[in-house]
Design an enzyme around this catalytic site. Structure first.
Site, PDB file in Angstrom:
ATOM      1  CB  SER A  57      33.325  -3.640 118.325  1.00 53.29           C
ATOM      2  OG  SER A  57      34.493  -3.388 117.570  1.00 53.29           O
ATOM      3  CE1 TYR A 107      38.115   2.095 116.008  1.00 59.71           C
ATOM      4  CE2 TYR A 107      37.489  -0.205 115.756  1.00 59.71           C
ATOM      5  CZ  TYR A 107      37.996   0.813 116.523  1.00 59.71           C
ATOM      6  OH  TYR A 107      38.392   0.573 117.811  1.00 59.71           O
ATOM      7  CB  THR A 142      35.950   4.830 117.301  1.00 56.12           C
ATOM      8  OG1 THR A 142      35.054   4.051 118.103  1.00 56.12           O
ATOM      9  CG2 THR A 142      37.287   4.926 118.032  1.00 56.12           C
ATOM     10  CE  LYS A 192      34.549   3.799 122.698  1.00 55.06           C
ATOM     11  NZ  LYS A 192      36.013   3.759 122.554  1.00 55.06           N
ATOM     12  CG  HIS A 219      40.631   3.214 121.913  1.00 56.73           C
ATOM     13  ND1 HIS A 219      39.921   3.669 120.820  1.00 56.73           N
ATOM     14  CD2 HIS A 219      40.743   1.879 121.742  1.00 56.73           C
ATOM     15  CE1 HIS A 219      39.636   2.644 120.020  1.00 56.73           C
ATOM     16  NE2 HIS A 219      40.127   1.542 120.571  1.00 56.73           N
TER      17      HIS A 219
END
Length: 331
Positions: free
Chosen positions: A106, A130, A156, A219, A243
């Site tokens: 992440s 992100y 994402t 995603k 999520h």
């Protein structure tokens, strides 16, 4: 206590993690309807098992974007692994490598990308991104991930703003002072994720493509319309995801959304799924409905909370054994 199934690890984590950490990992948005529906939806799906099929030899390997993994389960990107185990994402990376599966690290890791890749050299690792308002930060992360040998980029797309997670608000959730978002140090204040870029559109896929040679996987897709747009914009993969029910409450369970996405994509790109996987039979259901691989989020954190790298390997082994057994029994 013998750890027999994934809910044993969940019970252990709930009992032993600090309440604020447990609440953060467990949180869903609003009434948690979508979070719970992710799990309940599997219970409504039934197999049509076939008999006398010679299941003495079974091959559960598959390939993700051309790279072989030992079975069709990977580790979804989740933040703040040090809340579950002191070594954090380094332990996650080592467990994934030991099991020969894919780990998606992440943006919100508590270890640097370099620490993660060094912890498990040669492991299959993707980087989840992100995009922040300060595009230079995102650009730097993408280029760093590629330079470190990460093999995929997971964008994402369901987080223009952070969903309302009531327990986190009640707990005034914030990372403990000794933990840092290592990949974003200095980029912004940890407790305020409002620096995400809410102006993101499909055209930004082209910008991302200009930065990297890595396959781009989006995603957070839940509809055939968005699946078609993803393919049209040249992505290499789609993760059907809500999520973990942490964003929009009232959307579909991912296993229910999977069918229309797979139908829309028609094998042009690989389709994966996360959300609600708790048993090997869930993995088989997702594959039967068209997913190439599934990714686990919360169960990976429960494994870490139990015994770090070793605990996470236990979780993965249980899923692997259950998946193989379900395959055999379903013929």
């Amino acid at each position: 206590m013998a750890m027999v199934c994934l809910s044993d690890f969940e019970a252990y984590a709930k009992k032993h993690l600090p309440k604020i950490a447990w609440d953060f990992f467990a949180a869903g948005a609003d009434d948690c309807i979508t979070r719970d529906e992710n799990i309940l939806a599997y219970k409504r799906i039934h197999f049509r098992p076939r008999m006398l099929r010679d299941v003495s030899m079974m091959d559960i390997r598959t390939k993700l974007q051309g790279t072989e993994i030992s079975f069709p389960v990977g580790i979804a990107p989740t933040g703040f692994h040090q809340l579950a185990w002191p070594d954090g994402e380094k332990s996650t990376a080592r467990a994934a490598k030991a099991m020969n599966i894919c780990y998606i690290a992440s943006t919100y890791s508590t270890c640097t990308l370099e620490e993660i890749s060094t912890a498990a050299p040669g492991g299959l690792q993707w980087f989840q991104l992100y995009i922040h308002r300060n595009r230079a930060v995102s650009q730097q992360l993408v280029q760093q991930a590629e330079a470190l040998g990460f093999q995929g980029l997971v964008l994402t797309v369901d987080l223009p703003y952070t969903g309302k997670r009531r327990d986190d608000i009640r707990n005034s959730f914030c990372l403990p002072p000794h933990m840092k978002l290592k990949n974003l140090e200095g980029a912004f204040e940890v407790c305020k994720t409002s620096l995400l870029d809410p102006s993101l559109t499909w055209n930004d896929i082209y910008w991302l493509r200009s930065l990297t040679h890595l396959p781009i996987i989006v995603k957070g897709i839940l509809t055939k319309e968005d699946a078609e747009l993803a393919v049209r914009h040249g992505v290499q993969g789609i993760i059907v995801s809500n999520h973990g029910g942490r964003q929009l409450d009232g959307g579909p369970a991912t296993i229910d959304a999977l069918v229309e996405v797979v139908e829309a994509v028609q094998n042009r790109v690989e389709v994966y799924l996360d959300g609600g996987i708790r048993k090997g039979s869930d993995v088989l259901k997702a594959l039967a409905l068209g997913a190439k691989c599934v990714f686990i989020g919360r169960p990976a954190l429960w494994g870490l909370a139990y015994k770090g790298e070793e605990g996470l390997q236990d979780v993965l082994r249980i899923l692997q054994d259950e998946f193989r057994l379900s395959m055999a029994l379903a013929g």
